[in-house]
Design an enzyme around this catalytic site. Structure first.
Site, PDB file in Angstrom:
ATOM      1  N   GLY A 267       0.817  -1.223   0.000  1.00  0.00           N
ATOM      2  CA  GLY A 267       0.000   0.000   0.000  1.00  0.00           C
ATOM      3  C   GLY A 267       0.840   1.258   0.000  1.00  0.00           C
TER       4      GLY A 267
ATOM      5  N   ASN B 218      10.496   6.164  -8.407  1.00  0.00           N
ATOM      6  CA  ASN B 218       9.184   5.641  -8.792  1.00  0.00           C
ATOM      7  C   ASN B 218       8.119   6.544  -8.153  1.00  0.00           C
ATOM      8  OD1 ASN B 218       6.777   3.704  -8.043  1.00  0.00           O
ATOM      9  ND2 ASN B 218       7.867   2.609  -9.639  1.00  0.00           N
TER      10      ASN B 218
ATOM     11  N   CYS C  70      -0.091   0.285  -9.632  1.00  0.00           N
ATOM     12  CA  CYS C  70      -0.010  -0.283  -8.280  1.00  0.00           C
ATOM     13  C   CYS C  70      -1.357  -0.876  -7.905  1.00  0.00           C
ATOM     14  CB  CYS C  70       0.386   0.762  -7.256  1.00  0.00           C
ATOM     15  SG  CYS C  70       0.525   0.023  -5.614  1.00  0.00           S
TER      16      CYS C  70
ATOM     17  N   GLY D  73       9.805  -9.012 -13.819  1.00  0.00           N
ATOM     18  CA  GLY D  73       8.808 -10.006 -13.407  1.00  0.00           C
ATOM     19  C   GLY D  73       9.434 -11.373 -13.274  1.00  0.00           C
TER      20      GLY D  73
ATOM     21  N   GLY E 272      13.556  -7.946  -8.857  1.00  0.00           N
ATOM     22  CA  GLY E 272      12.683  -7.536  -7.755  1.00  0.00           C
ATOM     23  C   GLY E 272      12.687  -8.508  -6.590  1.00  0.00           C
TER      24      GLY E 272
HETATM   25  C1  FMN Z   1       7.192  -5.829  -1.595  1.00  0.00           C
HETATM   26  C2  FMN Z   1       7.018  -5.216  -2.957  1.00  0.00           C
HETATM   27  C3  FMN Z   1       6.836  -3.831  -3.072  1.00  0.00           C
HETATM   28  C4  FMN Z   1       6.682  -3.233  -4.326  1.00  0.00           C
HETATM   29  N1  FMN Z   1       6.524  -1.887  -4.420  1.00  0.00           N
HETATM   30  C5  FMN Z   1       6.420  -1.291  -5.638  1.00  0.00           C
HETATM   31  C6  FMN Z   1       6.313   0.137  -5.766  1.00  0.00           C
HETATM   32  O1  FMN Z   1       6.347   0.876  -4.784  1.00  0.00           O
HETATM   33  N2  FMN Z   1       6.204   0.651  -7.024  1.00  0.00           N
HETATM   34  C7  FMN Z   1       6.189  -0.134  -8.153  1.00  0.00           C
HETATM   35  O2  FMN Z   1       6.091   0.380  -9.267  1.00  0.00           O
HETATM   36  N3  FMN Z   1       6.309  -1.482  -8.054  1.00  0.00           N
HETATM   37  C8  FMN Z   1       6.426  -2.076  -6.832  1.00  0.00           C
HETATM   38  N4  FMN Z   1       6.549  -3.437  -6.746  1.00  0.00           N
HETATM   39  C9  FMN Z   1       6.551  -4.239  -7.981  1.00  0.00           C
HETATM   40  C10 FMN Z   1       7.976  -4.586  -8.422  1.00  0.00           C
HETATM   41  O3  FMN Z   1       8.742  -3.436  -8.670  1.00  0.00           O
HETATM   42  C11 FMN Z   1       7.949  -5.491  -9.684  1.00  0.00           C
HETATM   43  O4  FMN Z   1       7.307  -4.783 -10.727  1.00  0.00           O
HETATM   44  C12 FMN Z   1       7.206  -6.793  -9.452  1.00  0.00           C
HETATM   45  O5  FMN Z   1       7.443  -7.280  -8.142  1.00  0.00           O
HETATM   46  C13 FMN Z   1       7.572  -7.871 -10.452  1.00  0.00           C
HETATM   47  O6  FMN Z   1       8.936  -8.177 -10.427  1.00  0.00           O
HETATM   48  P1  FMN Z   1       9.573  -9.384  -9.551  1.00  0.00           P
HETATM   49  O7  FMN Z   1       8.760 -10.611  -9.843  1.00  0.00           O
HETATM   50  O8  FMN Z   1      10.984  -9.477  -9.989  1.00  0.00           O
HETATM   51  O9  FMN Z   1       9.447  -8.970  -8.113  1.00  0.00           O
HETATM   52  C14 FMN Z   1       6.702  -4.052  -5.497  1.00  0.00           C
HETATM   53  C15 FMN Z   1       6.895  -5.434  -5.375  1.00  0.00           C
HETATM   54  C16 FMN Z   1       7.064  -6.032  -4.142  1.00  0.00           C
HETATM   55  C17 FMN Z   1       7.267  -7.521  -4.051  1.00  0.00           C
END
Ligand code: FMN
Length: 307
Positions: A76, A103, A134, A247, A269
């Site tokens: 959130g 971001n 988001c 992703g 991520g």
């Molecule tokens: C705990 C957590 C917090 C995240 N916070 C944000 C955020 O603040 N802004 C955003 O654009 N994406 C956010 N994401 C999404 C990641 O930047 C990414 O797009 C997504 O997790 C997919 O990549 P991954 O599978 O490598 O984690 C968040 C992801 C996680 C797991």
């Protein structure tokens, strides 16, 4: 061996990365938290947590749930607010070699524009990543990325408010991601990043209610990699601006898949939670692959696997 990539070729300032490995927003703090673990200056870029106009407390706990091959989160957008980012964090980033991308996320189009204005010209900030996907906040966020018209509106407002390079980050929670990407590129995005998290949920059967405090969350980690890869492939075929893939990237081979699908750079991520050195491991693996295959420039690999 040339690893550098230019992610904002049309922008005056440009967004030149020493290599294509970035960290994904929300999974790498402010960067400072990782400084003692490895040389973060070796990375291509660091993307910080989603930043809003006012500080936010985030959603009720629990905010994280482990799922098969993934994580469901509903943070959130807990963050310190844009003024504190500019005053407290940016001066540290200004001393770094690695570019930092902020971001940003708003509840209205005007909020996105005000965020961009606040950060324009702040030393230590190399670009903005406009989060229009988001899934974890009630107003704004994902709504803008769900439709091409609103994606274009937000992008145009941010474009008008800053001279910084703009990366627009897309949500998979839409019907036609290529159309949204084209709209964002048409409205002035220098690059497109994707994907943010697809929506999901977990039910706690013992308590007979949704496990997450916010009921729903966003799924990340290896579970979403094939979906992300497909979407990156699709968007790379639809726009002319550079695409940043994200992703489920955990290994160098994962990263190479995204690059071969057409991504000019990638973001690591959720993998950071298991292995804080993951981005560096990915970078070193890409270097080893290039050496083994006799590839002199990373550009030779971008889009080479599109078939
Ligand atoms: C705990 C957590 C917090 C995240 N916070 C944000 C955020 O603040 N802004 C955003 O654009 N994406 C956010 N994401 C999404 C990641 O930047 C990414 O797009 C997504 O997790 C997919 O990549 P991954 O599978 O490598 O984690 C968040 C992801 C996680 C797991």
């Amino acid at each position: 061996m040339k690893l550098s990539v230019q992610l904002a070729p049309k922008n005056k300032k440009g967004l030149l990365l020493a290599n294509p490995v970035m960290t994904a927003s929300g999974t790498f703090g402010w960067g400072t938290e990782y400084e003692h673990l490895f040389d973060i200056q070796r990375l291509g870029a660091i993307v910080c947590k989603g930043t809003t106009l006012k500080p936010r407390e985030g959603n009720p706990q629990p905010r994280l749930a482990e799922t098969p091959s993934g994580v469901l989160n509903s943070i959130g957008l807990q963050n310190i607010g844009v003024k504190a980012v500019a005053k407290e964090k940016a001066p540290v980033w200004a001393t770094w070699r690695v570019p930092v991308i902020v971001n940003i996320v708003g509840e209205t189009v005007d909020e996105y524009a005000r965020l961009a204005q606040e950060l324009d010209g702040v030393a230590g900030i190399s670009a903005l990543e406009v989060n229009i996907g988001c899934p974890n906040i009630k107003a704004g966020g994902a709504e803008f990325g769900a439709r091409a018209e609103s994606a274009a509106e937000v992008t145009a407002a941010v474009r008008a408010a800053t001279s910084l390079p703009i990366v627009v980050k897309l949500t998979p929670n839409t019907t036609d991601i290529a159309e949204v990407a084209r709209a964002a590129a048409g409205a002035g995005a220098d690059a497109i990043s994707l994907i943010n998290t697809p929506r999901g949920m977990v039910i706690d059967t013992a308590r007979r209610r949704p496990l997450l405090g916010n009921k729903f969350g966003g799924l990340s980690g290896p579970a979403i990699k094939p979906i992300a890869l497909y979407m990156v492939y699709t968007v790379a075929g639809a726009v002319k601006v550079p695409v940043i893939g994200c992703g489920g990237i955990t290994t160098a081979d994962d990263a190479l898949e995204f690059i071969m699908a057409g991504a000019s750079a990638i973001q690591v991520g959720t993998a950071n939670f298991n292995n804080p050195r993951a981005p560096l491991d990915v970078l070193e693996g890409i270097e080893q692959f290039m050496e083994k295959e006799g590839i002199k420039d990373i550009a030779e690999l971008i889009g080479v696997g599109r078939g």
